[in-house]
Each structure stands twice: as C-alpha cells, then as structure tokens.
Design an enzyme around this catalytic site. Structure first.
Site, PDB file in Angstrom:
ATOM      1  N   ASP A   1       0.829  -1.200   0.000  1.00 52.89           N
ATOM      2  CA  ASP A   1       0.000   0.000   0.000  1.00 52.89           C
ATOM      3  C   ASP A   1       0.868   1.257   0.000  1.00 52.89           C
ATOM      4  O   ASP A   1       1.752   1.413   0.846  1.00 52.89           O
ATOM      5  CB  ASP A   1      -0.909   0.011   1.233  1.00 52.89           C
TER       6      ASP A   1
ATOM      7  N   TYR B   1       2.601   9.917  -0.048  1.00 48.89           N
ATOM      8  CA  TYR B   1       3.717   9.368   0.708  1.00 48.89           C
ATOM      9  C   TYR B   1       5.076   9.693   0.098  1.00 48.89           C
ATOM     10  O   TYR B   1       6.093   9.541   0.776  1.00 48.89           O
ATOM     11  CB  TYR B   1       3.579   7.846   0.846  1.00 48.89           C
TER      12      TYR B   1
ATOM     13  N   LYS C   1      -3.037   5.792  -4.232  1.00 48.88           N
ATOM     14  CA  LYS C   1      -4.181   6.680  -3.978  1.00 48.88           C
ATOM     15  C   LYS C   1      -4.061   8.002  -4.726  1.00 48.88           C
ATOM     16  O   LYS C   1      -2.968   8.555  -4.843  1.00 48.88           O
ATOM     17  CB  LYS C   1      -4.308   6.958  -2.471  1.00 48.88           C
TER      18      LYS C   1
ATOM     19  N   HIS D   1      -8.129   9.308  -1.835  1.00 53.45           N
ATOM     20  CA  HIS D   1      -7.516   9.352  -0.508  1.00 53.45           C
ATOM     21  C   HIS D   1      -8.444   9.915   0.553  1.00 53.45           C
ATOM     22  O   HIS D   1      -8.249   9.683   1.751  1.00 53.45           O
ATOM     23  CB  HIS D   1      -6.224  10.177  -0.576  1.00 53.45           C
TER      24      HIS D   1
ATOM     25  N   SER E   1      -3.366   2.293  10.363  1.00 52.00           N
ATOM     26  CA  SER E   1      -2.991   2.607  11.751  1.00 52.00           C
ATOM     27  C   SER E   1      -3.559   1.594  12.741  1.00 52.00           C
ATOM     28  O   SER E   1      -4.166   1.959  13.750  1.00 52.00           O
ATOM     29  CB  SER E   1      -3.448   4.025  12.125  1.00 52.00           C
ATOM     30  N   PRO E   2      -3.361   0.289  12.498  1.00 54.63           N
ATOM     31  CA  PRO E   2      -3.943  -0.718  13.395  1.00 54.63           C
ATOM     32  C   PRO E   2      -3.350  -0.705  14.792  1.00 54.63           C
ATOM     33  O   PRO E   2      -3.937  -1.265  15.718  1.00 54.63           O
ATOM     34  CB  PRO E   2      -3.626  -2.042  12.682  1.00 54.63           C
TER      35      PRO E   2
ATOM     36  N   LYS F   1       2.634  -0.821   9.030  1.00 57.15           N
ATOM     37  CA  LYS F   1       3.871  -0.314   8.458  1.00 57.15           C
ATOM     38  C   LYS F   1       5.039  -0.691   9.350  1.00 57.15           C
ATOM     39  O   LYS F   1       4.986  -0.521  10.568  1.00 57.15           O
ATOM     40  CB  LYS F   1       3.788   1.205   8.295  1.00 57.15           C
ATOM     41  N   SER F   2       6.096  -1.197   8.744  1.00 53.55           N
ATOM     42  CA  SER F   2       7.324  -1.423   9.485  1.00 53.55           C
ATOM     43  C   SER F   2       8.480  -1.485   8.507  1.00 53.55           C
ATOM     44  O   SER F   2       8.321  -1.914   7.357  1.00 53.55           O
ATOM     45  CB  SER F   2       7.251  -2.718  10.295  1.00 53.55           C
TER      46      SER F   2
ATOM     47  N   ARG G   1      10.035  -7.317  12.583  1.00 51.56           N
ATOM     48  CA  ARG G   1       8.612  -7.043  12.753  1.00 51.56           C
ATOM     49  C   ARG G   1       7.816  -7.333  11.484  1.00 51.56           C
ATOM     50  O   ARG G   1       6.654  -7.724  11.552  1.00 51.56           O
ATOM     51  CB  ARG G   1       8.423  -5.598  13.200  1.00 51.56           C
TER      52      ARG G   1
END
Length: 367
Positions: free
Chosen positions: A78, A83, A112, A145, A243-244, A299-300, A305
């Site tokens: 994504d 970004y 997006k 977006h 943003s989990p 995101k990482s 992770r």
C-alpha cells in the site's frame, strides 16, 4: 451409575464447545499469509495482510522493506501519491520481479489519488504520475484518498494562501465518475475510497456505475466503528484498516493530556490476550482485523517485525477475546488533518491528532 451418566451428559456441551473451538483453531492453522485473501465485490482477490509504507521515505529503507516483505510472503503493498515513495517502491518491485522472486500477477499494488487531483480533468494526470513512478502497467486498487478536495497549485501537496489551506469545491461524486473511466482503460483493476463515512458512501453508491470495492479507514480497538463496519459488509465494500496500532510513535507534543489514551500496544487488556495466546500485542491487533475479513496494512521497516506481523493466521481469538477488544472502543482517532475540519466534505466530527503531526515522526516501526 446414574450420577456418572448425569455427569457425562452435563459435560457433553462443554466438550462439543471445545471441539468446535479446536476445529476453528485448526482451520486457522491451515491458512497462511499467501492463502489469506478477501474477495472484492468485483470478484478479485485482495490479500488480507499488506505492508503499509506511510512515513517510509528514507533512501534504501523502502527497497529493503519490500524485499524483506516479499520473502516473508507479503503480496499486498500500500502506498499513495502523498507518501512520496512511489518511485522507490516501483524500483523495489521491479527488482524483485526481474530477480524472479515474484510475478507481477501475484502482487496486489494499491495507491491513492491525492486531493489536489480531484477535478475530473485532473484525475488522469494524478493517476499517470503514480503509475509512472511505480513503473507499472496497471495498479490493482486505486483509491480516492479522502472525500475532500484541495485546489491544484503546481506540485504543492497542501496548497495554502495566507496560512490557510486552499479548499476546492469539487464534489467527490464527480471525481468518482472520472475514477470509473480508469477501470475501463484497463490500467486499474479495482477502485475504492479512503476515509469516507456512511452518508458519503450512501451518496456515492446511489450514483456509481462501479461501486467502491474498498473503503480504507483507521480501525483498531480504540476506534471500532461498528456501524461503518456493518454498513460496508452489508453493501459488499471491503474494509482495509490503517494505523492498526494507533500510530504509537506520534510526538509527545501532539498528545492531548488526560483526554488522550495511552498507547494501544501497551493496553493491559490487549497484553493479557497476548499472554493468553503467547503472541505479541501487535499480532493480537492484526488478528483482530483479519479474523473479521478486514484487510490490514501495518507499516514497518524492521525485518523482524515485518516477519512477526505475518504470524497471525495460525491462531484464533475466541468470542471472549473479541468482546474484550471491542469493549475498548473510545471513538478515538490518531490520524486526521486538523486544518480540514471546516471543509464541506469533512468526514469526521470528533477530535484527534493531526495527520500533519504524524508526518513529522521519524522512523516509526509499526503504524
């Protein structure tokens, strides 16, 4: 003898319940990141777990993350024009394909349309910029977006005059009609939206020739959004959770004191459930979504992770776990553009931390 018969008969429902849970657990163990996908309303498959790339702008960082993720089994990636990392993502994907590590048809690439390209005549311009940067012939999913438009002022992301954002009166319905034409061109396989509320989705559905396949929104146990989840499921709109983990790396100056919850990953309820299943709090939060057929894009940039986040398809949260997680709902958002509260199509009515604030975070490992 009668007492023994009574004892065994009383235990039967309990044993059946255990067997049922064991069966469901076994089913969870049989799936993997490569097998776990949700069918969109156009019949296409979207992997439930993806790699988010928001805030990942450091040279080499994106390419390393993409390479690590593909090796770990990720196929859903994504990004967004906002970004400013589409070009590096494109280079990374191209390299992985050329090296024979993955085929293009096995990837699910999401980007997006930014708010400054919402005028119908500018939609193709914005799309072409993203497609060229990504070095792809098509994208699998293209999202608006936000329902809110900004005026186009050159390459400005947040165009301003006298320190005020320059809003556009472009209607998202008109933007959507231009989005639909991208599908007929064959260069977009599916289209959807992000940050749309129920009334905005209803209005869009009433006029759309192609209904949105996805609504990408902030979701986590502090922001369960049950009504939105029910509406989207009823109308065959797949949800993707961003943003989990509640944007844990946001700066201290953007916390709201006593009204701001503690970091989601540190919540004692989540940590108790993690101990119960011998998992990390992050894995519990990801499982919370995929178990509901909600795609999720943590995101990482950390190899550890990135791999750890894939280990969410071999265990099952029971009904008590899910109830406990949903009971944490506070209606709290961590991501929004504060300056856009006065926009006519502003989709939220509560208070939160600014997207612009989060943009200032350096390297946040899990979003």
């Amino acid at each position: 003898v009668l007492q023994l018969i009574y004892l065994f008969s009383s235990l039967l429902p309990f044993k059946q319940n255990l067997a049922h849970r064991a069966e469901r657990g076994a089913m969870a163990h049989m799936t993997s990141i490569l097998e776990s996908a949700v069918k969109l309303n156009n019949g296409r498959q979207m992997p439930l777990l993806g790699l988010g790339t928001w805030q990942n702008k450091q040279p080499g960082s994106v390419q390393d993350a993409i390479e690590t993720a593909i090796t770990a089994g990720y196929r859903h990636f994504d990004t967004a024009y906002l970004y400013r990392n589409e070009a590096e993502i494109g280079e990374a994907i191209k390299a992985q394909i050329q090296q024979g590590k993955v085929k293009r048809e096995d990837l699910f690439i999401v980007t997006k349309l930014w708010l400054t390209f919402y005028s119908p005549e500018d939609v193709l311009v914005g799309f072409n910029k993203s497609l060229e940067a990504l070095q792809l012939d098509y994208v699998d999913l293209y999202l608006m977006h936000s329902p809110m438009a900004l005026q186009r002022q050159g390459d400005e992301i947040f165009p301003k005059k006298d320190e005020e954002l320059l809003f556009s009166d472009t209607d998202y319905v008109d933007t959507w009609k231009a989005m639909e034409s991208l599908v007929s061109s064959g260069r977009v396989k599916s289209i959807g939206v992000s940050n749309f509320n129920i009334s905005q989705l209803q209005r869009l559905l009433s006029v759309a020739k192609i209904p949105p396949a996805v609504n990408q929104v902030e979701l986590h146990p502090y922001l369960v959004q049950s009504d939105l989840v029910k509406f989207c499921k009823a109308n065959k709109i797949t949800l993707t959770a961003f943003s989990p983990f509640g944007c844990p790396g946001r700066p201290k100056e953007f916390h709201r004191g006593a009204t701001d919850p503690e970091k989601l990953l540190e919540d004692p309820v989540i940590n108790d459930i993690a101990k119960k299943h011998q998992r990390t709090p992050a894995q519990i939060l990801l499982r919370f979504h995929v178990q509901q057929d909600i795609a999720v894009i943590p995101k990482s940039a950390s190899p550890k992770r990135i791999l750890e986040n894939t280990k969410v398809f071999d265990f099952f949260l029971d009904e008590d776990d899910m109830k406990a997680l949903k009971s944490l709902d506070k209606g709290w958002r961590c991501c929004i553009i504060e300056e856009m509260k006065s926009h006519p199509f502003f989709p939220f009515k509560d208070s939160y931390v600014s997207w612009r604030a989060c943009e200032g975070i350096s390297e946040v490992e899990n979003k």
